[in-house]
Design a protein around this motif. Structure first.
Motif, PDB file in Angstrom:
ATOM      1  N   PHE A  94       0.838  -1.203   0.000  1.00  0.00           N
ATOM      2  CA  PHE A  94       0.000   0.000   0.000  1.00  0.00           C
ATOM      3  C   PHE A  94       0.868   1.247   0.000  1.00  0.00           C
ATOM      4  O   PHE A  94       0.532   2.240  -0.640  1.00  0.00           O
ATOM      5  N   LEU A  95       1.999   1.179   0.733  1.00  0.00           N
ATOM      6  CA  LEU A  95       2.896   2.338   0.770  1.00  0.00           C
ATOM      7  C   LEU A  95       3.414   2.648  -0.626  1.00  0.00           C
ATOM      8  O   LEU A  95       3.329   3.783  -1.094  1.00  0.00           O
ATOM      9  N   ILE A  96       3.919   1.627  -1.307  1.00  0.00           N
ATOM     10  CA  ILE A  96       4.497   1.869  -2.637  1.00  0.00           C
ATOM     11  C   ILE A  96       3.425   2.334  -3.615  1.00  0.00           C
ATOM     12  O   ILE A  96       3.586   3.332  -4.323  1.00  0.00           O
ATOM     13  N   GLY A  97       2.306   1.597  -3.627  1.00  0.00           N
ATOM     14  CA  GLY A  97       1.214   1.974  -4.529  1.00  0.00           C
ATOM     15  C   GLY A  97       0.709   3.373  -4.237  1.00  0.00           C
ATOM     16  O   GLY A  97       0.461   4.163  -5.142  1.00  0.00           O
ATOM     17  N   GLY A  98       0.594   3.687  -2.941  1.00  0.00           N
ATOM     18  CA  GLY A  98       0.114   5.007  -2.543  1.00  0.00           C
ATOM     19  C   GLY A  98       1.082   6.088  -2.973  1.00  0.00           C
ATOM     20  O   GLY A  98       0.675   7.142  -3.479  1.00  0.00           O
ATOM     21  N   PHE A  99       2.384   5.831  -2.795  1.00  0.00           N
ATOM     22  CA  PHE A  99       3.384   6.832  -3.182  1.00  0.00           C
ATOM     23  C   PHE A  99       3.297   7.117  -4.682  1.00  0.00           C
ATOM     24  O   PHE A  99       3.252   8.276  -5.096  1.00  0.00           O
ATOM     25  N   LEU A 100       3.247   6.050  -5.469  1.00  0.00           N
ATOM     26  CA  LEU A 100       3.140   6.238  -6.927  1.00  0.00           C
ATOM     27  C   LEU A 100       1.871   7.012  -7.275  1.00  0.00           C
ATOM     28  O   LEU A 100       1.885   7.911  -8.119  1.00  0.00           O
ATOM     29  N   GLY A 101       0.765   6.638  -6.617  1.00  0.00           N
ATOM     30  CA  GLY A 101      -0.498   7.334  -6.857  1.00  0.00           C
ATOM     31  C   GLY A 101      -0.387   8.815  -6.519  1.00  0.00           C
ATOM     32  O   GLY A 101      -0.864   9.674  -7.252  1.00  0.00           O
ATOM     33  N   GLY A 102       0.274   9.105  -5.396  1.00  0.00           N
ATOM     34  CA  GLY A 102       0.431  10.500  -4.977  1.00  0.00           C
ATOM     35  C   GLY A 102       1.260  11.287  -5.970  1.00  0.00           C
ATOM     36  O   GLY A 102       0.918  12.420  -6.327  1.00  0.00           O
ATOM     37  N   VAL A 103       2.362  10.694  -6.430  1.00  0.00           N
ATOM     38  CA  VAL A 103       3.200  11.377  -7.425  1.00  0.00           C
ATOM     39  C   VAL A 103       2.386  11.619  -8.692  1.00  0.00           C
ATOM     40  O   VAL A 103       2.419  12.704  -9.281  1.00  0.00           O
ATOM     41  N   ALA A 104       1.609  10.594  -9.089  1.00  0.00           N
ATOM     42  CA  ALA A 104       0.743  10.765 -10.265  1.00  0.00           C
ATOM     43  C   ALA A 104      -0.204  11.935 -10.034  1.00  0.00           C
ATOM     44  O   ALA A 104      -0.476  12.716 -10.954  1.00  0.00           O
ATOM     45  N   GLY A 105      -0.700  12.061  -8.797  1.00  0.00           N
ATOM     46  CA  GLY A 105      -1.600  13.165  -8.472  1.00  0.00           C
ATOM     47  C   GLY A 105      -0.934  14.510  -8.693  1.00  0.00           C
ATOM     48  O   GLY A 105      -1.516  15.425  -9.281  1.00  0.00           O
ATOM     49  N   VAL A 106       0.310  14.650  -8.222  1.00  0.00           N
ATOM     50  CA  VAL A 106       1.023  15.925  -8.386  1.00  0.00           C
ATOM     51  C   VAL A 106       1.238  16.217  -9.875  1.00  0.00           C
ATOM     52  O   VAL A 106       1.027  17.344 -10.330  1.00  0.00           O
ATOM     53  N   LEU A 107       1.619  15.173 -10.629  1.00  0.00           N
ATOM     54  CA  LEU A 107       1.841  15.381 -12.069  1.00  0.00           C
ATOM     55  C   LEU A 107       0.537  15.759 -12.765  1.00  0.00           C
ATOM     56  O   LEU A 107       0.512  16.638 -13.634  1.00  0.00           O
ATOM     57  N   PHE A 108      -0.544  15.111 -12.353  1.00  0.00           N
ATOM     58  CA  PHE A 108      -1.871  15.429 -12.904  1.00  0.00           C
ATOM     59  C   PHE A 108      -2.198  16.896 -12.643  1.00  0.00           C
ATOM     60  O   PHE A 108      -2.653  17.623 -13.525  1.00  0.00           O
ATOM     61  N   GLY A 109      -1.944  17.324 -11.383  1.00  0.00           N
ATOM     62  CA  GLY A 109      -2.204  18.714 -11.020  1.00  0.00           C
ATOM     63  C   GLY A 109      -1.362  19.671 -11.857  1.00  0.00           C
ATOM     64  O   GLY A 109      -1.830  20.712 -12.302  1.00  0.00           O
ATOM     65  N   LEU A 110      -0.116  19.279 -12.077  1.00  0.00           N
ATOM     66  CA  LEU A 110       0.788  20.118 -12.866  1.00  0.00           C
ATOM     67  C   LEU A 110       0.247  20.281 -14.287  1.00  0.00           C
ATOM     68  O   LEU A 110       0.288  21.363 -14.867  1.00  0.00           O
ATOM     69  N   LEU A 111      -0.315  19.193 -14.831  1.00  0.00           N
ATOM     70  CA  LEU A 111      -0.824  19.235 -16.202  1.00  0.00           C
ATOM     71  C   LEU A 111      -2.127  20.007 -16.305  1.00  0.00           C
ATOM     72  O   LEU A 111      -2.317  20.817 -17.192  1.00  0.00           O
TER      73      LEU A 111
END
Lengths: 426, 384
Positions: free
Chosen positions: B277-294
């Protein structure tokens, strides 16, 4: 408490007295929430506790047919609450067939509600003139009853269309696919205003015809009740909903004990074993899906007539989840549970959360200062984002999580489960 | 008409690729959790959202203090990822673990819990944001460096068109061969023959439309899109290393294969689930930041649609399969962009962009019906 349970006479007396007190309180204060809840509690206790049947009928009939309508004339919001509860109860019963009996998690249930609502909305309003060659719309209100049947058929067909691909999938996938297809129906409702204007898009359809009630007003006149049309409609819809709930409950009970009901439960408990016993999986599941859908479709048509207006906004994912929460709260597979769940969630959503919001607003506007000596808080500083009515998702989510962790069988567990448990203990 | 469609193609595919990287990173969270628990973690879309919102807060709070946008972005990615990872671990600990410990046999129970968690988190974030700022829509600040656009050399566009057209002809040739075999007795064409036929047709096509293909295609890319690609590639590479080269990765794969046997080998499945869950969550969170950036605007309900798309991507690639999730994400991103642009274009705007969400669902249903094991992934028998 135990003593009460063991003495049916005492129990009956207590429930009857509570019902009586609550009714008088409600009649004198039709606008407060507390007596209303107490009345409903008495009704519930009367229906669920082991008291003589004639007393159940008496208390139930008196509260549903006399007390609530009488209080409703003083506060028409009670009718609104009753009608909404009824509509949701019928839908919860329908979803109960799908989720509770057959064990198929349907997250797009509001789609069938939408189909039913649009079926009457399009033909019961001038909307159909937009794409039909005959300019005879809106159809007169008498057709409403016919269209409730049409809505049942159309919703059942939609159920078959959506179910045919979805039900070939296993449990987890089914949930997400029905969620997706539910969204598809909403997106279609939202976008089918071009190239041909069928649903009128996001503006929605209005005005929608209601069934004529001149005969109903005349009937009431005979009994000495002189009501205007605007006053009679809520009462009419309230009674209509009661009748429908009665029919739907009856159908549900009969289905539960039918060959299909037993097949659904067998599939829910163990698909492989059910198949080995000769139950055709896919057709049986499809029938469950279509049955659930048809209940929702009928209520959709009623909703359109009551509301006079439909728009895609009324059929979002949160609606599907809300009905699911009702089923889960009451107990999956349990018929009284579905009705109780529907009543609880509707009252919570329509009444209690809004009342809490209003209360907080009043405190804020009055600049009320809470002073506990060690703690002082001025309500004027309360952020205006803090409105309980807007946090229905949080409430629903919490109910789902807590019920699944602490009481997955629901408030009123299905009888079969209870019997199984007892057998194991013995 | 066809000319415009051809000219648009490379840009649309590029945009789809960028979106696809975001989907791929979210899809990894779904697929990893499914691998170890056989649970569709509906709440993952909200973990993604938590990362996006946390990233926005970081940007807004530290904008004054740190002048370098790249450093700011790195911090936002770290904080967004960390917040999302913490949320993911808490969700597992508080909602899913009690169910596992009770040993429920009902399949619906964990699924319903996951949906409940998803809805709960949406409003929890809304409540926190609402109490904090009195508004729950947050906007990523824009930086001139990130918005800067660069021209891409024309040959990339030409290559993209050539490859896409070749792929299209390959599929056509495959079905053509199938049609011929329906009527005439002949052996099935080999992949090599099909490829050669497709290549020949592609050359003809390029020649016929040379005035479009070799004209200036005007492909541009924004700095932030480059950043999205770079960060995603780094993350995917890191995950690949983690899963295949470290002890933790071996343990995760062992638990995914057979939790009971893994626990006999001295692996604590609970710890591994938590780490997953930690790894999946971290990747999801980074994806969230990139999504926000876009897309700049984020709010508590932003996770729903990308979440469902990413789930589709995970299924498309073969759920439980890490490479599959990445491939599925990229494919879905491109298909969606193509569908979204061309559908609007071909129907003269009668079918708007909302239909592209329907497209993703249709892909999901088709994949589940006809190739449930996904593009990559093997058929598994039903466990009884």
């Amino acid at each position: 408490m135990r003593k009460l349970r063991e003495n049916p006479l005492l129990l009956s007396a207590v429930i009857a007295i509570v019902a009586l007190v609550a009714s008088f309180w409600l009649l004198n204060h039709p606008r407060s929430t507390l007596p209303f809840l107490l009345t409903l509690g008495a009704l519930l206790a009367a229906l669920l506790q082991p008291i003589p049947r004639w007393l159940k009928v008496l208390i139930g009939g008196a509260i549903l047919l006399l007390v609530i309508p009488a209080a409703g004339f003083k506060n028409s919001f009670l009718f609104e609450l009753g009608i909404q509860t009824g509509i949701y109860a019928a839908m919860a019963l329908g979803l109960n067939v799908v989720v509770g009996l057959a064990g198929l998690l349907d997250l797009g249930y509001a789609a069938f509600f939408a189909v039913g609502a649009y079926t009457w909305a399009i033909f019961g309003s001038p909307q159909a003139n937009e794409f039909m060659p005959w300019k005879i719309f809106p159809l007169p209100g008498e057709y409403f009853y016919l269209f409730m049947l049409v809505a049942v058929v159309v919703a059942a067909i939609t159920g078959v269309v959506i179910g045919s691909p979805a039900l070939r999938l296993k449990g987890d996938y089914l949930a997400i696919v029905t969620l997706g297809l539910g969204e598809v129906v909403r997106v279609l409702a939202n976008n089918l205003d071009q190239p041909i204007n069928i649903t009128n898009g996001p503006q929605g359809i209005t005005p929608i015809q209601r069934p004529p009630i001149d005969w109903f007003i005349a009937l009431l006149d005979r009994f000495g009740l002189h009501l205007s049309r605007a006053e009679a409609y809520p009462l009419f819809f309230y009674l209509l909903v009661l009748v429908i709930i009665g029919i739907v409950t009856l159908v549900n009970v009969r289905l539960d004990r039918s060959r299909f009901g037993r097949a659904w439960i067998a599939i829910r408990e163990d698909e492989t074993a059910a198949r080995a016993m000769g139950i055709p999986l896919f057709p049986t599941k499809l029938i469950a899906f279509a049955t659930g859908a048809s209940f929702s479709g009928a209520m959709g048509a009623l909703f359109a007539a009551k509301q006079l207006y439909v728009s895609p906004e009324s059929f979002t994912l949160i609606q599907s989840i809300m009905i699911l929460v009702m089923v889960i709260l009451g107990g999956m597979g349990s018929i009284p549970g579905a009705i109780l769940g529907a009543a609880t969630v509707t009252i919570l959503n329509v009444d209690l959360l809004k009342s809490a919001s209003d209360y907080l607003n009043d405190l804020r506007n009055a600049g009320f200062v809470l002073d506990l000596g060690f703690f002082k808080y001025n309500f004027a500083n309360l952020p205006n984002q803090l409105e309980p009515a807007k946090y229905e998702r949080m409430v629903f989510g919490l109910i789902m999580i807590l019920m699944m962790i602490y009481r997955p069988e629901g408030i009123i567990p299905e009888r079969r489960h209870v019997l199984e448990m007892k057998k194991e203990e013995a | 008409m066809l000319e415009i469609l051809i000219q648009l193609l490379p840009s649309v595919l590029l945009e789809g690729l960028i979106l696809g990287f975001v989907y791929a990173m979210i899809a990894l969270g779904y697929t990893m959790v499914y691998g170890v628990l056989e649970l569709i973690n509906f709440a993952h879309s909200e973990i993604f959202m938590a990362g996006a919102v946390a990233g926005a807060e970081t940007f807004i709070l530290l904008k004054g203090a740190i002048a370098n946008p790249f450093l700011l972005l790195a911090l936002a990615i770290l904080i967004g990822g960390a917040v999302a990872a913490i949320v993911a671990i808490l969700v597992e600990r508080l909602a899913y673990r009690p169910l596992r410990k009770r040993g429920t046999t009902n399949r619906l129970v964990p699924l319903i819990t996951a949906i409940g968690v998803s809805f709960f988190l949406q409003d929890l974030v809304r409540l926190i944001e609402g109490l904090w700022h009195n508004a729950f829509y947050r906007r990523y600040p824009s930086f001139a460096v990130f918005e800067a656009t660069y021209n891409l050399p024309n040959w990339i566009g030409v290559l993209t068109i050539a490859l896409t057209v070749w792929l299209g002809f390959w599929v056509l040739a495959y079905f053509g061969d199938w049609l011929i075999r329906l009527f005439a007795k002949k052996p099935r064409a080999t992949g090599r023959t099909l490829s050669l036929v497709a290549a020949g047709l592609t050359l003809v096509f390029l020649f016929l439309y040379r005035h479009v293909v070799f004209a200036d295609l005007g492909m541009t890319i924004q700095m932030k899109s480059i950043l999205v690609i770079v960060v995603s590639l780094a993350m995917l590479y890191g995950l690949n290393w983690l899963v295949h080269k470290t002890k933790l990765g071996i343990a995760i794969r062992a638990v995914a294969q057979d939790a009971q046997t893994a626990s006999l080998m001295g692996i604590d499945p609970d710890v591994i689930v938590s780490r997953t869950f930690l790894i999946g969550g971290f990747l999801g969170g980074v994806a969230g930041v990139l999504f926000g950036l876009l897309y700049t605007l984020v709010h508590p309900y932003v996770g729903f649609i990308p979440g469902i798309k990413a789930f589709t991507a995970a299924v498309l690639g073969g759920i439980g399969n890490i490479t599959g999730a990445a491939v599925g994400g990229l494919v879905l991103g491109m298909l969606e962009m193509l569908g979204g642009t061309y559908l609007t274009f071909l129907t003269n705007g009668a079918m708007g962009t909302e239909y592209k969400d329907i497209l993703a669902f249709m892909i999901l249903i088709f994949i589940l019906l006809f190739r449930p094991q996904g593009i990559i992934g093997q058929q598994l028998g039903e466990k009884v």
